[in-house]
Write a protein that holds these residues in place. Structure first.
Motif, mmCIF file in Angstrom:
data_model
loop_
_atom_site.group_PDB
_atom_site.id
_atom_site.type_symbol
_atom_site.label_atom_id
_atom_site.label_comp_id
_atom_site.label_asym_id
_atom_site.label_seq_id
_atom_site.Cartn_x
_atom_site.Cartn_y
_atom_site.Cartn_z
ATOM 1 N N GLN A 26 0.719 -1.247 0.136
ATOM 2 C CA GLN A 26 0.086 0.117 -0.046
ATOM 3 C C GLN A 26 0.880 1.219 -0.156
ATOM 4 O O GLN A 26 0.458 2.227 -0.764
ATOM 5 C CB GLN A 26 -0.952 0.012 1.073
ATOM 6 C CG GLN A 26 -2.018 -0.890 1.232
ATOM 7 C CD GLN A 26 -2.724 -0.990 2.482
ATOM 8 O OE1 GLN A 26 -3.929 -0.721 2.284
ATOM 9 N NE2 GLN A 26 -2.469 -1.207 3.402
ATOM 10 N N GLY A 27 1.958 1.325 0.702
ATOM 11 C CA GLY A 27 2.860 2.306 0.933
ATOM 12 C C GLY A 27 2.004 3.738 1.357
ATOM 13 O O GLY A 27 1.147 3.810 2.185
ATOM 14 N N GLN A 28 2.248 5.102 0.313
ATOM 15 C CA GLN A 28 1.640 5.897 0.798
ATOM 16 C C GLN A 28 0.312 6.142 0.060
ATOM 17 O O GLN A 28 -0.087 7.334 -0.229
ATOM 18 C CB GLN A 28 2.763 7.215 0.323
ATOM 19 C CG GLN A 28 3.615 6.873 1.291
ATOM 20 C CD GLN A 28 4.599 8.197 1.557
ATOM 21 O OE1 GLN A 28 4.510 9.398 1.081
ATOM 22 N NE2 GLN A 28 5.723 8.021 2.150
ATOM 23 N N ASP A 91 7.471 4.624 1.443
ATOM 24 C CA ASP A 91 6.979 4.842 0.212
ATOM 25 C C ASP A 91 7.678 3.563 -0.833
ATOM 26 O O ASP A 91 8.801 3.528 -0.973
ATOM 27 C CB ASP A 91 7.603 6.151 -0.350
ATOM 28 C CG ASP A 91 7.186 6.747 -1.881
ATOM 29 O OD1 ASP A 91 6.811 5.719 -2.325
ATOM 30 O OD2 ASP A 91 7.272 7.792 -2.167
ATOM 31 N N PHE A 92 6.605 2.923 -1.296
ATOM 32 C CA PHE A 92 7.321 1.667 -1.925
ATOM 33 C C PHE A 92 7.311 1.940 -3.571
ATOM 34 O O PHE A 92 7.987 0.585 -4.341
ATOM 35 C CB PHE A 92 6.419 0.559 -1.663
ATOM 36 C CG PHE A 92 6.201 -0.105 -0.304
ATOM 37 C CD1 PHE A 92 7.495 -0.605 0.437
ATOM 38 C CD2 PHE A 92 5.302 -0.077 0.301
ATOM 39 C CE1 PHE A 92 7.518 -1.088 1.325
ATOM 40 C CE2 PHE A 92 5.084 -0.430 1.673
ATOM 41 C CZ PHE A 92 6.246 -0.968 2.298
ATOM 42 N N GLY A 93 7.407 3.249 -3.908
ATOM 43 C CA GLY A 93 7.483 3.530 -5.217
ATOM 44 C C GLY A 93 6.659 2.464 -6.370
ATOM 45 O O GLY A 93 5.406 2.450 -6.115
ATOM 46 N N ILE A 108 14.989 -6.760 -9.443
ATOM 47 C CA ILE A 108 15.423 -5.503 -8.428
ATOM 48 C C ILE A 108 14.595 -5.725 -7.353
ATOM 49 O O ILE A 108 14.762 -5.337 -6.203
ATOM 50 C CB ILE A 108 14.894 -4.551 -9.388
ATOM 51 C CG1 ILE A 108 15.424 -3.340 -8.434
ATOM 52 C CG2 ILE A 108 13.475 -4.241 -9.677
ATOM 53 C CD1 ILE A 108 15.415 -1.790 -9.113
ATOM 54 N N TYR A 109 13.243 -6.630 -7.566
ATOM 55 C CA TYR A 109 12.417 -6.790 -6.306
ATOM 56 C C TYR A 109 13.351 -7.786 -5.228
ATOM 57 O O TYR A 109 13.221 -7.724 -4.028
ATOM 58 C CB TYR A 109 11.044 -7.250 -6.754
ATOM 59 C CG TYR A 109 10.257 -7.791 -5.634
ATOM 60 C CD1 TYR A 109 9.593 -6.863 -4.794
ATOM 61 C CD2 TYR A 109 9.919 -9.072 -5.377
ATOM 62 C CE1 TYR A 109 8.783 -7.184 -3.774
ATOM 63 C CE2 TYR A 109 9.045 -9.464 -4.265
ATOM 64 C CZ TYR A 109 8.651 -8.464 -3.424
ATOM 65 O OH TYR A 109 7.462 -8.890 -2.525
ATOM 66 N N ARG A 110 13.744 -8.777 -5.808
ATOM 67 C CA ARG A 110 14.389 -9.765 -5.238
ATOM 68 C C ARG A 110 15.547 -9.340 -4.424
ATOM 69 O O ARG A 110 15.945 -9.395 -3.253
ATOM 70 C CB ARG A 110 14.800 -11.013 -6.044
ATOM 71 C CG ARG A 110 13.680 -11.752 -6.488
ATOM 72 C CD ARG A 110 14.022 -13.257 -6.943
ATOM 73 N NE ARG A 110 15.132 -13.026 -8.037
ATOM 74 C CZ ARG A 110 14.911 -12.918 -9.365
ATOM 75 N NH1 ARG A 110 13.722 -13.363 -9.809
ATOM 76 N NH2 ARG A 110 15.839 -12.877 -10.130
ATOM 77 N N ASP A 111 16.306 -8.155 -4.995
ATOM 78 C CA ASP A 111 17.357 -7.655 -4.598
ATOM 79 C C ASP A 111 17.000 -6.721 -3.402
ATOM 80 O O ASP A 111 17.635 -6.582 -2.156
ATOM 81 C CB ASP A 111 18.313 -6.693 -5.312
ATOM 82 C CG ASP A 111 18.884 -7.372 -6.377
ATOM 83 O OD1 ASP A 111 19.283 -8.610 -6.082
ATOM 84 O OD2 ASP A 111 19.342 -7.001 -7.372
ATOM 85 N N TRP A 112 15.678 -6.203 -3.550
ATOM 86 C CA TRP A 112 15.271 -5.373 -2.228
ATOM 87 C C TRP A 112 14.829 -6.112 -1.032
ATOM 88 O O TRP A 112 14.928 -5.705 -0.044
ATOM 89 C CB TRP A 112 13.853 -4.454 -2.955
ATOM 90 C CG TRP A 112 13.214 -3.576 -2.073
ATOM 91 C CD1 TRP A 112 13.603 -2.499 -1.271
ATOM 92 C CD2 TRP A 112 11.863 -4.080 -1.196
ATOM 93 N NE1 TRP A 112 12.513 -2.344 -0.422
ATOM 94 C CE2 TRP A 112 11.662 -2.967 -0.332
ATOM 95 C CE3 TRP A 112 11.043 -5.197 -1.456
ATOM 96 C CZ2 TRP A 112 10.388 -2.875 0.127
ATOM 97 C CZ3 TRP A 112 9.829 -4.942 -0.892
ATOM 98 C CH2 TRP A 112 9.631 -3.962 0.310
ATOM 99 N N ILE A 113 14.010 -7.453 -1.472
ATOM 100 C CA ILE A 113 13.593 -8.220 -0.349
ATOM 101 C C ILE A 113 15.001 -8.650 0.403
ATOM 102 O O ILE A 113 15.159 -8.678 1.617
ATOM 103 C CB ILE A 113 13.122 -9.568 -0.761
ATOM 104 C CG1 ILE A 113 11.618 -9.144 -1.352
ATOM 105 C CG2 ILE A 113 12.987 -10.574 0.225
ATOM 106 C CD1 ILE A 113 10.550 -8.553 -0.285
ATOM 107 N N ASP A 114 16.071 -9.112 -0.286
ATOM 108 C CA ASP A 114 17.324 -9.503 0.238
ATOM 109 C C ASP A 114 18.119 -8.352 1.147
ATOM 110 O O ASP A 114 18.638 -8.789 2.149
ATOM 111 C CB ASP A 114 18.272 -9.947 -0.700
ATOM 112 C CG ASP A 114 17.969 -11.297 -1.532
ATOM 113 O OD1 ASP A 114 16.825 -11.998 -0.992
ATOM 114 O OD2 ASP A 114 18.243 -11.735 -2.593
ATOM 115 N N SER A 115 17.741 -7.179 0.875
ATOM 116 C CA SER A 115 18.220 -6.144 1.665
ATOM 117 C C SER A 115 17.554 -5.730 2.835
ATOM 118 O O SER A 115 17.993 -4.775 3.609
ATOM 119 C CB SER A 115 18.474 -5.015 0.690
ATOM 120 O OG SER A 115 17.327 -3.987 0.666
ATOM 121 N N GLY A 123 11.720 4.383 -7.357
ATOM 122 C CA GLY A 123 10.939 5.574 -7.272
ATOM 123 C C GLY A 123 10.393 5.636 -5.647
ATOM 124 O O GLY A 123 9.633 6.410 -5.322
ATOM 125 N N GLY A 124 11.027 4.765 -4.936
ATOM 126 C CA GLY A 124 10.453 4.853 -3.372
ATOM 127 C C GLY A 124 11.657 5.330 -2.604
ATOM 128 O O GLY A 124 12.693 5.893 -2.800
#
Length: 212
Positions: A26-28, A91-93, A108-115, A123-124
């Motif tokens: 949902q983010g913002q 903000d999940f962009g 890029i989503y998997r990298d975000w999860i791993d981080s 954009g977030g």
């Protein structure tokens, strides 16, 4: 401010939305509560806070938090809420409105999860950027508590906000900081050597094991 002063901070998440049910970020986005499905959790929280007095109430400006606060505060005589956009969800962009199932094959989503959120989504904002604005929001709450002699403050916000606060104040891992709908934490902060230090943290509503 003299050492030994304290502030009890009750920080709770908004009630259920359709996007929560669909497991979408949902983010913002200004999503409304899913009614009547959101009511049981919010009723439980309302009952948990029955009889409590708050010196101040602060809420994210997003509609799902405002609706949650309206439900749990009705007829309680609590102070008028102050809205603070710094208490918004992360903000999940470009991930907002999408689910894990839709995103799981994207590198890029998997990298975000791993981080664990430390990498900003496209954009977030990163977890560190979220923590920075939360630090400012809490600093304002503490400053007002000092100036106006607040001892207990209610904050209505989002799951990602509470998770980051738990990383900072409870020392829990990113994935262990999740709280359910219309639930959160009760933190007590004590002024020590010019800094606010967290002295205790309890679940809100309290688990049945703590009530028995």
């Amino acid at each position: 401010m003299a050492d030994g002063m304290y502030l009890e901070l009750v920080v709770v998440r908004h009630g259920l939305t359709q996007w929560n049910l669909d497991k979408r970020y949902q983010g913002q986005r200004d999503i409304e509560l899913l009614l009547p499905d959101a009511l049981p959790d919010m009723d439980r929280l309302r009952d948990e806070l029955a009889g409590e007095h708050f010196d101040a109430v602060v809420s994210s400006d997003l509609k799902r938090c405002r609706q949650t606060l309206a439900h749990i505060s009705e007829g309680r005589g609590w102070p008028e809420a102050r809205r603070d956009e710094r208490l918004r969800e992360n903000d999940f962009g470009e991930f907002e409105g999408r689910s894990w199932e839709e995103l799981k094959e994207h590198a890029i989503y998997r990298d975000w999860i791993d981080s664990a959120g430390e990498m900003a989504p496209p954009g977030g904002e990163s977890a560190e950027q979220l923590r920075q604005r939360l630090h400012l929001a809490l600093g304002d709450i503490f400053a007002r508590a000092q100036a106006e002699q607040h001892r207990k403050v209610l904050v209505v916000t989002h799951g990602g906000v509470i998770r980051e606060l738990r990383r900072v104040h409870d020392g829990v891992a990113f994935w262990d900081g999740v709280v359910g709908q219309a639930a959160g934490r009760r933190w007590v902060f004590i002024q020590q050597s010019g800094e606010w230090q967290c002295s205790s943290s309890l679940a809100v509503p309290a688990p049945a094991s703590e009530i028995a």
